[in-house]
Enzyme design. Structure first.
Site, PDB file in Angstrom:
ATOM      1  NE  ARG A 229      -7.895 -17.639   5.946  1.00  0.00           N
ATOM      2  CZ  ARG A 229      -7.450 -16.652   5.170  1.00  0.00           C
ATOM      3  NH1 ARG A 229      -6.306 -16.779   4.505  1.00  0.00           N
ATOM      4  NH2 ARG A 229      -8.153 -15.546   5.034  1.00  0.00           N
ATOM      5  CE  LYS A 230      -7.577 -21.200  15.952  1.00  0.00           C
ATOM      6  NZ  LYS A 230      -6.924 -19.850  16.132  1.00  0.00           N
ATOM      7  N   GLY A 231     -10.569 -18.526  11.968  1.00  0.00           N
ATOM      8  CA  GLY A 231     -10.547 -17.073  12.145  1.00  0.00           C
ATOM      9  C   GLY A 231     -11.263 -16.312  11.045  1.00  0.00           C
TER      10      GLY A 231
ATOM     11  CE1 TYR B  40      -4.236  -0.080   4.545  1.00  0.00           C
ATOM     12  CE2 TYR B  40      -5.700   1.780   4.863  1.00  0.00           C
ATOM     13  CZ  TYR B  40      -4.436   1.265   4.753  1.00  0.00           C
ATOM     14  OH  TYR B  40      -3.346   2.093   4.834  1.00  0.00           O
TER      15      TYR B  40
ATOM     16  CB  SER C 202      -7.122  -3.970   9.131  1.00  0.00           C
ATOM     17  OG  SER C 202      -7.790  -5.131   8.685  1.00  0.00           O
TER      18      SER C 202
ATOM     19  CE  LYS D  96      -2.689  -3.065  10.862  1.00  0.00           C
ATOM     20  NZ  LYS D  96      -1.744  -1.991  10.477  1.00  0.00           N
TER      21      LYS D  96
ATOM     22  CG  LEU E 112      -9.159 -15.019  -3.189  1.00  0.00           C
ATOM     23  CD1 LEU E 112      -9.155 -16.536  -3.229  1.00  0.00           C
ATOM     24  CD2 LEU E 112     -10.592 -14.480  -3.130  1.00  0.00           C
TER      25      LEU E 112
ATOM     26  CB  ILE F 233      -0.948   0.024   1.225  1.00  0.00           C
ATOM     27  CG1 ILE F 233      -1.581  -1.329   1.501  1.00  0.00           C
ATOM     28  CG2 ILE F 233      -2.018   1.103   1.033  1.00  0.00           C
ATOM     29  CD1 ILE F 233      -2.514  -1.849   0.450  1.00  0.00           C
TER      30      ILE F 233
ATOM     31  CE1 TYR G 124      -4.493  -7.730   9.970  1.00  0.00           C
ATOM     32  CE2 TYR G 124      -2.321  -6.734  10.127  1.00  0.00           C
ATOM     33  CZ  TYR G 124      -3.605  -6.759   9.583  1.00  0.00           C
ATOM     34  OH  TYR G 124      -3.979  -5.811   8.667  1.00  0.00           O
TER      35      TYR G 124
ATOM     36  CG  PHE H 291       1.460   2.405   4.745  1.00  0.00           C
ATOM     37  CD1 PHE H 291       1.973   3.591   4.215  1.00  0.00           C
ATOM     38  CD2 PHE H 291       0.143   2.086   4.497  1.00  0.00           C
ATOM     39  CE1 PHE H 291       1.190   4.429   3.446  1.00  0.00           C
ATOM     40  CE2 PHE H 291      -0.657   2.926   3.723  1.00  0.00           C
ATOM     41  CZ  PHE H 291      -0.132   4.091   3.195  1.00  0.00           C
TER      42      PHE H 291
HETATM   43  C1  WQD Z   1     -10.246 -13.434   1.614  1.00  0.00           C
HETATM   44  C2  WQD Z   1     -11.188 -14.610   1.428  1.00  0.00           C
HETATM   45  C3  WQD Z   1     -10.548 -16.568   2.648  1.00  0.00           C
HETATM   46  C4  WQD Z   1      -6.904 -17.452   0.434  1.00  0.00           C
HETATM   47  C5  WQD Z   1      -6.915 -10.346   5.647  1.00  0.00           C
HETATM   48  C6  WQD Z   1      -6.719  -9.423   6.828  1.00  0.00           C
HETATM   49  C7  WQD Z   1      -6.940  -7.994   6.410  1.00  0.00           C
HETATM   50  C8  WQD Z   1      -6.031  -7.677   5.270  1.00  0.00           C
HETATM   51  C9  WQD Z   1      -6.347  -8.605   4.098  1.00  0.00           C
HETATM   52  C10 WQD Z   1      -3.785  -6.940   5.521  1.00  0.00           C
HETATM   53  C11 WQD Z   1     -11.442 -15.350   2.731  1.00  0.00           C
HETATM   54  C12 WQD Z   1     -10.508 -16.818   1.146  1.00  0.00           C
HETATM   55  C13 WQD Z   1      -8.061 -16.847   0.895  1.00  0.00           C
HETATM   56  C14 WQD Z   1      -6.971 -18.720  -0.223  1.00  0.00           C
HETATM   57  C15 WQD Z   1      -9.344 -18.701   0.064  1.00  0.00           C
HETATM   58  N1  WQD Z   1      -4.700  -7.849   5.714  1.00  0.00           N
HETATM   59  N2  WQD Z   1      -9.260 -17.463   0.689  1.00  0.00           N
HETATM   60  N3  WQD Z   1      -8.205 -19.288  -0.385  1.00  0.00           N
HETATM   61  O1  WQD Z   1      -8.622 -12.805   5.464  1.00  0.00           O
HETATM   62  O2  WQD Z   1     -10.375 -11.285   4.390  1.00  0.00           O
HETATM   63  O3  WQD Z   1      -8.259 -10.289   5.240  1.00  0.00           O
HETATM   64  O4  WQD Z   1      -6.112  -9.950   4.557  1.00  0.00           O
HETATM   65  O5  WQD Z   1      -3.812  -5.920   4.933  1.00  0.00           O
HETATM   66  O6  WQD Z   1      -6.636  -7.156   7.502  1.00  0.00           O
HETATM   67  O7  WQD Z   1      -7.669  -9.724   7.831  1.00  0.00           O
HETATM   68  O8  WQD Z   1      -8.212 -11.719   3.201  1.00  0.00           O
HETATM   69  O9  WQD Z   1      -7.430 -12.546   1.025  1.00  0.00           O
HETATM   70  O10 WQD Z   1      -6.761 -13.814   3.138  1.00  0.00           O
HETATM   71  O11 WQD Z   1      -9.108 -13.925   2.327  1.00  0.00           O
HETATM   72  O12 WQD Z   1     -10.451 -19.245  -0.086  1.00  0.00           O
HETATM   73  O13 WQD Z   1      -5.944 -19.316  -0.648  1.00  0.00           O
HETATM   74  O14 WQD Z   1     -10.576 -15.540   0.545  1.00  0.00           O
HETATM   75  O15 WQD Z   1     -11.099 -17.697   3.323  1.00  0.00           O
HETATM   76  O16 WQD Z   1     -12.778 -15.786   2.740  1.00  0.00           O
HETATM   77  P1  WQD Z   1      -8.946 -11.617   4.635  1.00  0.00           P
HETATM   78  P2  WQD Z   1      -7.790 -13.024   2.398  1.00  0.00           P
END
Ligand code: WQD
Length: 339
Positions: A295-297, A177, A124, A153, A200, A12, A149, A81
């Protein structure tokens, strides 16, 4: 105007630096290169024709941080950042996250409070935990985050709010964000995840280009229309613009502002399957994926109410999900071309 950007070579931070330089702002960029690369400086120069002043610095080093503010005495604002940001890693190494994200913030704040330098803080949506009402508003009660993490925040926001109350000359904006994705349209800078991507979109583009055999979709039986999690994916350029608008708003704000919180998202929720389908449609690349355990969490759904930032600053997201995914794909192909 002269702005200090901490973590300025990160994902970012580098995109914000480009827009700051393009708007005529002088930038001092600091980074410890723990999760970024010095080559990003060249990418910034290639886009803007300018280079920020760069200082290799870790904010955990209190003396060096003090020396930085002795060296640069005309800083008008700071955009912070510099922090570790991998949810999974924070669960394995919590102390690394508390020491870096909170320790570094405290060293920075001691100087900003003393010098009355305004701050934009990179927060976040993870601070909301699983919000009970959607879209999520800034006054939604916070819940326990799912990771250290997320706690860094939440605690970081609280520390900054307390500093704003205690030091009348100090003011801050906290930007929450949602999910930043994509890259600069030039494909000269973008997200450089180290090792296996946690998020993702980088995992998806690496699968599409053949670096990963298959994308695992974490969970397919959630209480959502297609059973997969919903998120608010925002183009990193829209997110970067929100920082430019925020720093001008903060510095020029005549009304009494101590500490304001703003969501930064598109305001729309999109599922994992919808991201995959949109990517395949715009790139004509098929993505091999399979469903796996949740995924946990992970929260089921999170997307932003963005009325506050729109009403107060006039900011709103301009780019579409397709724009963001296309830019992510162009960036992945550029990384591949250079490797
Ligand atoms: C998005 C969706 C996963 C990977 C986190 C932090 C946030 C920010 C962004 C820093 C979810 C699914 C993911 C994969 C999948 N962090 N997924 N397969 O967890 O929403 O946010 O990252 O800036 O603060 O909390 O983002 O991209 O990890 O996941 O299915 O290989 O994609 O389960 O539903 P998240 P993410």
């Amino acid at each position: 105007m002269k702005i200090l950007v901490t973590g300025g070579l990160g994902y970012i931070g580098s995109h914000v630096t480009v827009l700051l330089l393009e708007s005529g702002v002088e930038v001092i960029s600091i980074d410890n290169l723990d999760n970024s690369r010095i080559e990003v400086l060249e990418g910034i120069r290639a886009i803007t024709g300018k280079k920020p002043v760069f200082e290799l610095l870790d904010l955990k080093d209190k003396d060096k941080t003090i020396d930085l503010f002795k060296k640069y005495t005309d800083i008008d604002g700071v955009i912070h950042f510099a922090a570790h940001k991998a949810v999974g890693e924070s669960l394995e190494s919590p102390l690394k996250y508390y020491e870096n994200n909170i320790g570094g913030l405290i060293n920075l704040l001691e100087l900003l409070c003393e010098l009355s330098i305004p701050l934009i803080f990179s927060s976040s949506c993870t601070v909301y935990g699983q919000a009970s009402k959607l879209p999520i508003e800034e006054n939604t009660p916070l819940k326990p985050p799912s990771s250290p993490y997320g706690y860094t925040k939440q605690i970081g926001e609280q520390i900054i709010e307390d500093c704003c109350e205690a030091h009348l000359g100090f003011k801050a904006i906290l930007l929450r964000y949602f999910n930043p994705i994509g890259a600069h349209p030039s494909a000269k800078i973008g997200e450089y995840p180290k090792g296996i991507p946690q998020n993702l979109v980088p995992f998806l583009t690496q699968t599409a280009i053949g670096k990963r055999p298959i994308l695992k979709v974490f969970g397919s039986n959630y209480n959502t229309p297609d059973g997969t999690c919903i998120r608010d994916y925002i183009h990193v350029m829209d997110l970067a613009q929100a920082h430019i608008d925020s720093i001008y708003y903060l510095i020029s704000c005549d009304k009494k502002l101590t500490c304001e919180i703003f969501n930064v998202g598109t305001g729309h929720g999109v599922s994992v399957l919808e991201v995959i389908n949109a990517f395949e449609k715009i790139t004509s690349k098929s993505v091999s994926y399979r469903f796996s355990d949740p995924r946990k969490g992970d929260s089921v759904a999170a997307f932003a109410d963005v009325n506050k930032i729109n009403n107060q600053m006039g900011w709103k997201a301009k780019f579409s999900l397709e724009d963001a995914l296309q830019s992510a794909w162009n960036w992945e192909k550029e990384i591949d071309r250079k490797s």
